[in-house]
Every structure is written in structure tokens, then in C-alpha cells.
Design a protein around this motif. Structure first.
Motif, PDB file in Angstrom:
ATOM      1  N   VAL A 107      30.502 -59.682  -8.589  1.00 52.89           N
ATOM      2  CA  VAL A 107      31.493 -58.566  -9.455  1.00 52.89           C
ATOM      3  C   VAL A 107      31.125 -57.772  -9.433  1.00 52.89           C
ATOM      4  CG1 VAL A 107      33.492 -58.236 -11.046  1.00 52.89           C
ATOM      5  CG2 VAL A 107      32.639 -60.685  -9.989  1.00 52.89           C
ATOM      6  N   GLY A 108      30.326 -56.366 -10.081  1.00 56.78           N
ATOM      7  CA  GLY A 108      30.124 -55.408 -10.555  1.00 56.78           C
ATOM      8  C   GLY A 108      29.582 -54.747  -9.600  1.00 56.78           C
ATOM      9  N   LEU A 109      28.762 -55.706  -8.241  1.00 60.82           N
ATOM     10  CA  LEU A 109      27.999 -54.657  -7.263  1.00 60.82           C
ATOM     11  C   LEU A 109      29.143 -54.987  -6.275  1.00 60.82           C
ATOM     12  CD1 LEU A 109      24.849 -56.319  -6.172  1.00 60.82           C
ATOM     13  CD2 LEU A 109      25.063 -54.417  -7.223  1.00 60.82           C
ATOM     14  N   TYR A 110      30.144 -55.505  -5.714  1.00 65.61           N
ATOM     15  CA  TYR A 110      31.329 -55.552  -4.959  1.00 65.61           C
ATOM     16  C   TYR A 110      32.621 -54.751  -4.674  1.00 65.61           C
ATOM     17  CZ  TYR A 110      27.214 -57.028  -2.067  1.00 65.61           C
ATOM     18  OH  TYR A 110      25.710 -57.476  -1.672  1.00 65.61           O
ATOM     19  N   ALA A 111      33.213 -55.609  -6.385  1.00 64.62           N
ATOM     20  CA  ALA A 111      34.080 -54.616  -6.737  1.00 64.62           C
ATOM     21  C   ALA A 111      34.544 -53.936  -6.706  1.00 64.62           C
ATOM     22  CB  ALA A 111      34.048 -55.812  -7.688  1.00 64.62           C
ATOM     23  N   PRO A 112      35.479 -52.991  -6.934  1.00 69.67           N
ATOM     24  CA  PRO A 112      36.140 -51.683  -7.296  1.00 69.67           C
ATOM     25  C   PRO A 112      36.180 -51.336  -8.617  1.00 69.67           C
ATOM     26  CG  PRO A 112      38.021 -52.440  -5.828  1.00 69.67           C
ATOM     27  CD  PRO A 112      37.287 -53.921  -6.132  1.00 69.67           C
ATOM     28  N   ALA A 113      35.940 -50.510  -8.670  1.00 70.75           N
ATOM     29  CA  ALA A 113      36.147 -49.535 -10.146  1.00 70.75           C
ATOM     30  C   ALA A 113      36.693 -50.425 -11.220  1.00 70.75           C
ATOM     31  CB  ALA A 113      35.563 -48.847 -10.733  1.00 70.75           C
ATOM     32  N   THR A 114      37.887 -50.420 -10.916  1.00 71.39           N
ATOM     33  CA  THR A 114      39.123 -50.403 -11.668  1.00 71.39           C
ATOM     34  C   THR A 114      38.911 -51.883 -12.135  1.00 71.39           C
ATOM     35  OG1 THR A 114      40.401 -50.563  -9.476  1.00 71.39           O
ATOM     36  CG2 THR A 114      40.551 -47.934  -9.784  1.00 71.39           C
ATOM     37  N   PHE A 115      38.981 -52.564 -10.696  1.00 71.62           N
ATOM     38  CA  PHE A 115      39.369 -53.910 -10.827  1.00 71.62           C
ATOM     39  C   PHE A 115      37.924 -54.182 -11.623  1.00 71.62           C
ATOM     40  CE2 PHE A 115      37.372 -58.094 -10.104  1.00 71.62           C
ATOM     41  CZ  PHE A 115      38.688 -59.318 -10.400  1.00 71.62           C
ATOM     42  N   LEU A 116      36.989 -54.315 -12.407  1.00 66.74           N
ATOM     43  CA  LEU A 116      35.530 -54.325 -13.062  1.00 66.74           C
ATOM     44  C   LEU A 116      36.153 -54.346 -14.188  1.00 66.74           C
ATOM     45  CD1 LEU A 116      33.044 -55.573 -13.119  1.00 66.74           C
ATOM     46  CD2 LEU A 116      32.311 -52.973 -13.029  1.00 66.74           C
ATOM     47  N   SER A 117      36.631 -52.577 -14.566  1.00 68.49           N
ATOM     48  CA  SER A 117      37.473 -52.446 -16.180  1.00 68.49           C
ATOM     49  C   SER A 117      38.366 -52.918 -17.027  1.00 68.49           C
ATOM     50  CB  SER A 117      37.756 -50.928 -15.609  1.00 68.49           C
ATOM     51  OG  SER A 117      39.220 -50.797 -15.013  1.00 68.49           O
ATOM     52  N   HIS A 118      39.456 -53.619 -15.725  1.00 67.40           N
ATOM     53  CA  HIS A 118      40.275 -54.974 -16.029  1.00 67.40           C
ATOM     54  C   HIS A 118      40.032 -55.601 -16.074  1.00 67.40           C
ATOM     55  CE1 HIS A 118      43.264 -51.249 -15.431  1.00 67.40           C
ATOM     56  NE2 HIS A 118      43.693 -51.180 -14.180  1.00 67.40           N
ATOM     57  N   PHE A 119      39.072 -56.119 -15.144  1.00 69.45           N
ATOM     58  CA  PHE A 119      38.968 -57.643 -15.909  1.00 69.45           C
ATOM     59  C   PHE A 119      37.503 -57.885 -16.804  1.00 69.45           C
ATOM     60  CE2 PHE A 119      34.980 -60.839 -14.675  1.00 69.45           C
ATOM     61  CZ  PHE A 119      35.791 -62.077 -14.688  1.00 69.45           C
ATOM     62  N   THR A 120      36.308 -56.511 -17.621  1.00 74.63           N
ATOM     63  CA  THR A 120      36.114 -56.655 -18.382  1.00 74.63           C
ATOM     64  C   THR A 120      37.214 -57.063 -19.693  1.00 74.63           C
ATOM     65  OG1 THR A 120      34.500 -55.142 -16.783  1.00 74.63           O
ATOM     66  CG2 THR A 120      34.912 -54.771 -19.978  1.00 74.63           C
ATOM     67  N   VAL A 121      38.465 -55.896 -19.550  1.00 74.91           N
ATOM     68  CA  VAL A 121      39.403 -56.419 -20.547  1.00 74.91           C
ATOM     69  C   VAL A 121      39.627 -57.412 -20.378  1.00 74.91           C
ATOM     70  CG1 VAL A 121      41.302 -55.078 -21.174  1.00 74.91           C
ATOM     71  CG2 VAL A 121      39.733 -53.360 -20.450  1.00 74.91           C
ATOM     72  N   PHE A 122      39.981 -58.186 -19.648  1.00 74.87           N
ATOM     73  CA  PHE A 122      40.821 -59.520 -19.279  1.00 74.87           C
ATOM     74  C   PHE A 122      39.918 -60.571 -20.283  1.00 74.87           C
ATOM     75  CE2 PHE A 122      41.406 -63.073 -17.539  1.00 74.87           C
ATOM     76  CZ  PHE A 122      42.395 -63.533 -17.415  1.00 74.87           C
ATOM     77  N   VAL A 123      38.337 -59.859 -20.439  1.00 77.76           N
ATOM     78  CA  VAL A 123      37.550 -61.308 -20.458  1.00 77.76           C
ATOM     79  C   VAL A 123      37.598 -61.122 -22.189  1.00 77.76           C
ATOM     80  CG1 VAL A 123      35.098 -61.832 -20.626  1.00 77.76           C
ATOM     81  CG2 VAL A 123      36.271 -61.774 -18.882  1.00 77.76           C
ATOM     82  N   LEU A 124      37.537 -59.494 -22.696  1.00 73.71           N
ATOM     83  CA  LEU A 124      37.267 -59.342 -23.609  1.00 73.71           C
ATOM     84  C   LEU A 124      38.801 -60.145 -24.702  1.00 73.71           C
ATOM     85  CD1 LEU A 124      34.969 -56.168 -23.797  1.00 73.71           C
ATOM     86  CD2 LEU A 124      34.581 -58.756 -24.598  1.00 73.71           C
ATOM     87  N   ALA A 125      39.792 -59.617 -23.810  1.00 72.07           N
ATOM     88  CA  ALA A 125      41.482 -60.269 -24.426  1.00 72.07           C
ATOM     89  C   ALA A 125      41.406 -61.766 -24.934  1.00 72.07           C
ATOM     90  CB  ALA A 125      42.433 -59.250 -24.052  1.00 72.07           C
ATOM     91  N   CYS A 126      40.591 -62.629 -23.354  1.00 73.23           N
ATOM     92  CA  CYS A 126      41.318 -63.919 -23.693  1.00 73.23           C
ATOM     93  C   CYS A 126      39.610 -64.202 -24.911  1.00 73.23           C
ATOM     94  CB  CYS A 126      39.943 -64.362 -22.205  1.00 73.23           C
ATOM     95  SG  CYS A 126      41.483 -64.394 -21.210  1.00 73.23           S
ATOM     96  N   PHE A 127      38.271 -63.566 -24.976  1.00 67.98           N
ATOM     97  CA  PHE A 127      37.769 -64.023 -25.939  1.00 67.98           C
ATOM     98  C   PHE A 127      38.615 -63.928 -27.177  1.00 67.98           C
ATOM     99  CE2 PHE A 127      34.000 -62.872 -29.513  1.00 67.98           C
ATOM    100  CZ  PHE A 127      33.599 -64.254 -29.588  1.00 67.98           C
ATOM    101  N   VAL A 128      38.628 -62.664 -27.905  1.00 69.53           N
ATOM    102  CA  VAL A 128      39.470 -62.099 -29.250  1.00 69.53           C
ATOM    103  C   VAL A 128      40.563 -62.532 -29.265  1.00 69.53           C
ATOM    104  CG1 VAL A 128      40.447 -60.150 -30.646  1.00 69.53           C
ATOM    105  CG2 VAL A 128      38.395 -59.890 -28.903  1.00 69.53           C
ATOM    106  N   GLY A 129      41.552 -62.983 -28.453  1.00 71.04           N
ATOM    107  CA  GLY A 129      43.034 -63.815 -28.435  1.00 71.04           C
ATOM    108  C   GLY A 129      42.598 -65.257 -28.889  1.00 71.04           C
ATOM    109  N   TYR A 130      41.317 -65.770 -28.479  1.00 70.81           N
ATOM    110  CA  TYR A 130      40.617 -67.649 -29.037  1.00 70.81           C
ATOM    111  C   TYR A 130      40.732 -67.581 -30.110  1.00 70.81           C
ATOM    112  CZ  TYR A 130      38.568 -71.721 -28.628  1.00 70.81           C
ATOM    113  OH  TYR A 130      38.109 -73.051 -28.969  1.00 70.81           O
TER     114      TYR A 130
END
Length: 528
Positions: free
Chosen positions: A424-447
């Protein structure tokens, strides 16, 4: 033909209760009965003759007239020999009888060919019998009154106070026995601000003691103390020795001791010895609620309050009568419920139905034949325990249900996850990577946040979470009014995206306002 219920004046010394109050008289009349009351029967409980007349009862001048006129007699105390002599042949009596302790009375009533229902013989283990349970009603009142008597004899406040004149520590109250009377005493003493400790041979009452504001003191000896029917049983010598040691320790520390221990058909067990009384602080108080059965304290004088070694020992046997109006009201309601079971047709007649476990248990004499003791009531069968489902056997080199993951498997899972993140880090667009990072952290914190919240608060938490999570509104607003580009022109979205953004705004607004409204209503339920 409608039967007449008679309510005589109680003749036992110190007894102030009356078996029926004016409010219940009206309900008995609605069942089809006529009611007669002996003149002055309710005076000691603050129910005068006029209140009975106003309720529809006939007031008769004396006991002889009352007993002669009544088909069914309601009483509080078991009748005396003189009262049995006045009873009509073949009549019915509903009262406390205590058949095990009064065999002579049983024979006298049987000779009258009477039908006798002993309210103390009610099978208390039947859930439907609770409305008829006069023992519980009276025990709750006596437990409350025991604390009031203790407070009257005690030399200072129950609750701790800090005043300009000095600091007053809270009273320490120890209650031996956590049945109905003991629990009532615990709640009353705790509400007055005392530090309350309690003990009982039945370990299952510990949670009830704590829920009322007390601390359960456990005897350092393992033995089950439940004797069935809501009573305790006689404990072994080993348990009793450990219990005496615990009582001796509590006596040295407590300001007030209230004892409630009784075992049906047996003398009250001696829990507080003379040595324990001598070890108590001067000015302390003992209220022995078992005084009528000999008392739980060796120095108790039944019916009196005495001072021994500087300790006031109260052995009153009329605690319930000291709240005569309240106790009469509850007792008469219990008798009303029994009458409703006897007269389901509401035509002023009774049917002593032995197919009814509650009525069978109450009936100690029927038409002159002694029917006590009753056979054990038929309790509903306990639900069958679900069969244990065998855990599936592990397959291959995997792990079975409930087994921890092996180190090799854990390393494999983390390795695959790391490779995916690398791709994901090598081939995904930069905007997707930032949104994906926020999404993963939000799932972890929310859980982690939701998982650590008390389950009873999940509904208010989720409602406010819905409101806060409406950050979607910001994304929708960006689509409706997009930012300007470098030339100063707005990048207008196409009509489909614009429509979806407007719909998202509407739904998000409902989610936000609804979430906060639900949260407010839910939290209001937790406020007094």
C-alpha cells in the motif's frame, strides 16, 4: 349464603395490632362478606369504631357477641383458651397459630370442629405466596423498629458530624442475622449514617447486605447455612466456634448490636455471651429481637430493657406493636390476599382447596381434623442444564477453539500484514495512504474506547458517538462548496456528487441532533 368475618380485640398483653383496618373492610365487603368488629378493637392502632362503621362494618359491643356472630374470625395472636371457648362450633379461624409450639391449642381448636388457617404456616418458597406472607411483613417492621429503639437508647448521633464543638464519629452497628428483619435493620441503620456490618450463616445474602449499604462479615469456616423456606439451619460445632470468635471481635468494636437469629420450632440460639457484653464499650446498646424465644444474648430479659456492665440490653417482645398502625395495615392486607384465594367467586363464601399448595400449607385443621404438617409443596422443576458442546478437535497443525495462537502462526499473520502495508505504501496514492492511516487509527481508538465502557452505558455512549462521528458533514460541505483552485475558480462537482452531498448533509443533521437528544434522555434516567 354470604359469610360474616369477625375481628375481635386482641387480648394478649401489650398487643396493639388489629387484624383488619377500615380500608380492608371495604375490600372484604366487595368480595361479598359482611364484617363485624368488636368495639375498641382498633383503638390502640388509631382506628376508632366510627372509621369501621364508615367503611361498612358492624361494631359489636363485646367479645362474646363477636365470636358468636362470626363465621370466620381474623386475629393477630393465637387465641387463648377463653377465646376458643367462645368460638362457634365448626367456625373458621385465620391467625398466627404456631402449631409446633402450641399442641394444646391445636387440640382445643380441633375439638371445636374448626377449620384453622395458620398464617405462619404459609409455604414461603412459593413465589405466588409473597402477597400473603405476613411473617415477612412483620419482620420488616420489627427490623426497622429495632434500629429506632437502639437510636433512642444510644447516647449520640448515628451519623458522623464535624462541628465547631468537635468531631463526632459515626456509630458502628453490627447486625447478627440478615433475614428479612436483619436486612430492614441494615437499610435503616445505613440510612441514618451508621457504619453497618452484618453476618449470616447463609452466604447468598452477602450481596443483599452490600446493596443496602452494609459490609458482610464472613465467618472463617466453610459451611452452607440455608435451611430452606427462607430460614437458617442449626450449624455444626466447628462453625459455631468460629462464629463466636467473630462475634467476640465485633462486640469489642461495635457501638450497637442487633440480633435477629431464630430457627423455627427451636429456642433462639445464644450468640452474645456475658463475656462479650462485658467487653463492649460503656454506653453501647444490644437490641435482642429474639427475646420472645429466649433471646440471642445470655443477659437478655424478655420484654424489658436492662443495663448490664454499662450496656443497655433491649429485649422487647412487642417491636411490631410499637408501630401498630403500620403493622396492622400490612397484616390486614396479607389476610385480604388469603381471603381472595379462598373466595375466587367473590360471593362471600370460601373454598379451602387442598389442590392449591398455598392454601394446603396454611390449613392446619380442617373441619376438626388436624392436617398439619402439610406435605412439601410441588415446586416447578428446575430448567434442564444445557448439554455441553464438545470443542472441535484441532485440525492439522492449527489450534483448537480457545487455545492461544502459536508463536509461528502469530509471526506469519504479522508478516503478511507487514507485506500488505508495504505494498500500500509503495503503490497507493499519497492521499489514499493518509486517509487509510487515519481510518486504521480511528478503528483502533474507537474499539478501545467502546470496549472499556460499562455495558449499561453503551446506549448513551453510542448515541453521542453517532453525533460526534458526523464529521461526514464536513466532507459533504466540501463537495457542495469546493475550495478554489490556483486561478481562483471553484471546481464544481457534477450533479450526481452534488446530490449525494446534499443527501449526506440532511442525514448527518438528523444523526447529529438525534444522537444528542437520545443521549440527553438516556442520561436523565441515571439522575435522581
Amino acid at each position: 349464603m354470604a359469610l360474616r368475618i369477625g375481628v375481635p380485640r386482641e387480648t394478649a398483653a401489650g398487643e396493639k395490632r388489629v387484624a383488619t383496618v377500615p380500608d380492608v373492610v371495604q375490600k372484604l365487603i366487595k368480595l361479598g362478606f359482611s364484617v363485624a368488629v368488636e368495639s375498641g378493637a382498633g383503638d390502640a392502632a388509631n382506628f376508632d369504631d366510627e372509621s369501621y362503621r364508615a367503611a361498612g362494618a358492624e361494631v359489636l359491643p363485646n367479645a362474646a357477641a363477636l365470636w358468636a356472630a362470626a363465621d370466620i374470625v381474623f386475629k393477630v395472636r393465637a387465641p387463648s383458651a377463653d377465646e376458643v371457648a367462645l368460638m362457634r362450633e365448626g367456625g373458621m379461624l385465620l391467625s398466627f397459630i404456631w402449631p409446633a409450639q402450641n399442641p394444646e391449642l391445636m387440640q382445643q381448636l380441633a375439638a371445636k370442629k374448626a377449620t384453622v388457617l395458620a398464617i405462619d404456616a404459609l409455604p414461603r418458597q412459593l413465589s405466588r405466596a409473597q402477597k400473603m406472607d405476613a411473617l415477612t411483613s412483620m419482620a420488616g417492621i420489627s427490623g426497622y423498629r429495632a434500629v429506632i429503639e437502639a437510636a433512642n437508647a444510644f447516647g449520640r448521633f448515628f451519623n458522623g458530624q464535624i462541628t465547631a464543638a468537635g468531631k463526632i464519629p459515626p456509630a458502628k452497628v453490627f447486625i447478627a442475622g440478615a433475614g428479612v428483619a436483619g436486612l430492614a435493620a441494615i437499610g435503616t441503620a445505613a440510612n441514618l449514617g451508621a457504619i453497618v456490618r452484618a453476618n449470616d450463616t447463609r452466604a447468598e445474602v452477602a450481596d443483599q447486605v452490600v446493596s443496602l449499604g452494609g459490609e458482610f462479615v464472613k465467618v472463617d469456616y466453610e459451611e452452607e447455612g440455608s435451611g430452606g423456606g427462607g430460614y437458617a439451619k442449626v450449624m455444626s460445632e466447628g462453625f459455631q466456634a468460629a462464629q463466636r470468635a467473630m462475634y467476640a471481635q465485633q462486640a469489642k468494636d461495635a457501638d450497637i448490636i442487633i440480633t435477629t437469629a431464630l430457627i423455627p420450632g427451636k429456642p433462639a440460639p445464644k450468640l452474645i455471651t456475658a463475656e462479650m457484653v462485658q467487653s463492649m464499650k460503656p454506653g453501647s446498646v444490644i437490641v435482642d429481637m429474639a427475646g420472645e424465644q429466649g433471646g440471642n444474648c445470655e443477659l437478655t430479659v424478655p420484654g424489658e430493657a436492662v443495663v448490664r456492665h454499662g450496656v443497655t440490653i433491649i429485649g422487647y417482645t412487642d417491636l411490631v406493636s410499637r408501630l401498630a398502625k403500620q403493622s396492622s395495615t400490612l397484616y390486614s392486607t396479607n389476610l385480604l390476599r388469603v381471603t381472595e384465594e379462598l373466595c375466587k367467586t367473590k360471593d362471600g363464601t370460601v373454598n379451602v382447596n387442598f389442590d392449591d399448595d398455598a392454601i394446603r400449607g396454611l390449613t392446619v385443621i380442617k373441619d376438626g381434623a388436624v392436617t398439619w404438617p402439610a406435605p412439601p409443596p410441588k415446586l416447578p422443576a428446575a430448567p434442564p442444564k444445557p448439554k455441553a458442546v464438545a470443542a472441535p478437535a484441532p485440525k492439522g497443525h492449527g489450534h483448537g477453539a480457545g487455545e492461544p495462537m502459536s508463536a509461528q502462526s502469530l509471526a506469519t499473520v504479522f508478516g503478511i500484514g507487514a507485506v500488505l502495508f508495504l505494498l500500500v505504501g509503495l503503490y497507493a496514492p499519497a492521499t489514499f495512504l493518509s486517509h487509510f492511516t487515519v481510518f486504521v487509527l480511528a478503528c483502533f481508538v474507537g474499539y478501545m474506547v467502546v470496549w472499556n465502557v460499562t455495558p449499561s452505558l453503551h446506549t448513551p455512549l453510542m448515541s453521542v458517538t453517532n453525533a460526534i462521528s458526523s464529521i461526514i458533514a464536513i466532507g459533504a460541505l466540501v463537495q457542495v462548496a469546493p475550495p478554489l483552485d490556483a486561478s481562483g475558480a471553484a471546481n464544481r462537482p457534477n450533479s450526481l456528487i452534488l446530490g449525494l452531498a446534499v443527501v449526506a448533509l440532511v442525514l448527518t443533521a438528523v444523526n447529529m441532533f438525534g444522537g444528542f437528544a437520545v443521549t440527553r434522555r438516556m442520561l436523565a434516567m441515571f439522575r435522581k
